[in-house]
Design an enzyme around this catalytic site. Structure first.
Site, PDB file in Angstrom:
ATOM      1  N   ARG A  91      38.265  33.288   0.640  1.00  0.00           N
ATOM      2  CA  ARG A  91      37.876  34.560   1.238  1.00  0.00           C
ATOM      3  C   ARG A  91      37.249  35.430   0.152  1.00  0.00           C
ATOM      4  NH1 ARG A  91      43.205  33.673   3.204  1.00  0.00           N
ATOM      5  NH2 ARG A  91      43.288  33.358   5.474  1.00  0.00           N
ATOM      6  N   TYR A 136      37.851  25.174  14.670  1.00  0.00           N
ATOM      7  CA  TYR A 136      36.931  24.244  14.031  1.00  0.00           C
ATOM      8  C   TYR A 136      36.908  22.895  14.737  1.00  0.00           C
ATOM      9  CZ  TYR A 136      36.886  27.834  10.509  1.00  0.00           C
ATOM     10  OH  TYR A 136      36.742  29.036   9.881  1.00  0.00           O
ATOM     11  N   HIS A 153      45.610  29.334   6.520  1.00  0.00           N
ATOM     12  CA  HIS A 153      45.933  29.885   7.830  1.00  0.00           C
ATOM     13  C   HIS A 153      47.433  29.780   8.082  1.00  0.00           C
ATOM     14  CE1 HIS A 153      41.635  29.169   9.625  1.00  0.00           C
ATOM     15  NE2 HIS A 153      41.727  30.285   8.932  1.00  0.00           N
ATOM     16  N   HIS A 166      31.757  34.813   4.851  1.00  0.00           N
ATOM     17  CA  HIS A 166      32.632  34.097   5.770  1.00  0.00           C
ATOM     18  C   HIS A 166      31.929  32.900   6.403  1.00  0.00           C
ATOM     19  CE1 HIS A 166      36.789  34.795   6.634  1.00  0.00           C
ATOM     20  NE2 HIS A 166      36.643  34.456   7.902  1.00  0.00           N
ATOM     21  N   LYS A 213      45.624  36.618   3.080  1.00  0.00           N
ATOM     22  CA  LYS A 213      45.891  37.672   4.060  1.00  0.00           C
ATOM     23  C   LYS A 213      47.361  38.049   4.020  1.00  0.00           C
ATOM     24  CE  LYS A 213      42.345  37.488   7.610  1.00  0.00           C
ATOM     25  NZ  LYS A 213      42.085  37.333   9.060  1.00  0.00           N
ATOM     26  N   ARG A 227      32.731  30.050   4.261  1.00  0.00           N
ATOM     27  CA  ARG A 227      34.113  29.609   4.513  1.00  0.00           C
ATOM     28  C   ARG A 227      34.175  28.783   5.801  1.00  0.00           C
ATOM     29  NH1 ARG A 227      39.710  30.694   3.729  1.00  0.00           N
ATOM     30  NH2 ARG A 227      40.812  31.308   5.626  1.00  0.00           N
TER      31      ARG A 227
END
Length: 293
Positions: A141, A264, A255, A229, A165, A232
């Protein structure tokens, strides 16, 4: 407890678990609610009923669904916290549903486009190439890049310790091209372990906006619109196309939920379907739904 004081207490609690961006957004939403209550002469939790909250949320009916959804999430989290703290007996947000937001599939570059973007040209400086290598080659990120220090990088193992995150620590893996790009970028500065990896001409840490500009500039050179992004997303998609297990991709992306990574899978299926429809005589459908001969 006074309503404003309760909000401040909650935001301190939130800051220990969520990113600064989330805290700022929730603070805005709760400040708007506090102002709404004050304008109507309402005070305290006792007068903040479900009906009052519904009327407040109606004010934002013309906002994007994602913005309205976040406001509901912000209020839900706050009142759930208030109930857990014993400030209220009944949660007035319990029966208020958030609007559904249709999740759009991320736009990605093809493998050849991503390679061309990262390789750049003779004018691409070592710093920018290292940025692009880590965004595409490691799926980092941009916020993780911006906070990365030299001491966070293990050049022998090709790994980096970052804060993802919610300020959660995770390990990033990168390849030899990224390591070589970092070596070229850092030079002798590699020994200054406590310094940021990416700095400007004045030696200050690069801003998130500067990282965006680097990617946009690189995309322009190959005739593509790109942003951090997107690299990514491309990293994850190309892993899936190469046969990587979904849980491995989840781990590499950092994640928390496998559901987030599953987008994805859908993206990869769409690409496979498009390839079949364009190349195979039985892959297309006519108006009757049968494959064309």
């Amino acid at each position: 407890m006074a309503f404003d004081e309760a909000i401040e207490t909650y935001l301190v609690h939130l800051g220990a678990n969520k990113s600064a961006h989330t805290v700022k957004a929730y603070a805005t939403d709760l400040a708007q609610l506090a102002a709404y209550l004050e304008d109507r002469g309402l005070s305290g939790f006792g007068e903040t009923t479900e009906e009052v909250l519904r009327q407040f949320l109606v004010l934002f009916k013309d906002y994007q669904p994602s913005s309205r959804q976040r406001k509901v999430y912000a209020l839900r989290a706050f009142f759930a916290f208030a109930q857990a703290m014993g400030w209220i007996d009944v949660d007035p947000m319990a029966d208020i549903a958030a609007p559904t937001v249709r999740k759009r599939l991320p736009k990605v570059l093809s493998q050849s486009e991503a390679e061309a973007l990262v390789e750049g040209d003779e004018q691409t400086n070592p710093r920018d190439r290292a940025v692009l290598e880590l965004l595409y080659g490691a799926g980092m990120r941009v916020s993780e890049l911006a906070s990365l220090n030299i001491e966070d990088v293990d050049f022998e193992r090709c790994t980096a310790s970052v804060r993802g995150k919610g300020n959660k620590p995770r390990m990033v893996v990168f390849g030899t091209p990224a390591r070589e790009a970092l070596f070229e970028h850092l030079g002798a500065r590699r020994k200054k372990r406590r310094e940021p990896v990416f700095v400007n001409e004045e030696g200050r840490r690069l801003s998130v906006r500067t990282f965006h500009r680097i990617v946009v500039r690189a995309g322009t050179k190959i005739g593509k619109r790109a942003h951090p992004h997107a690299l990514r997303h491309s990293f994850a998609t190309h892993l899936m196309e190469g046969g990587s297990d979904l849980r491995v991709v989840q781990e590499l992306l950092g994640h928390a939920s496998l559901r987030t990574t599953q987008v994805y899978t859908h993206l990869n299926l769409d690409r496979l379907r498009n390839a079949m429809e364009s190349a195979h005589p039985r892959g297309r459908e006519d108006e009757g739904g049968r494959g064309k001969k």
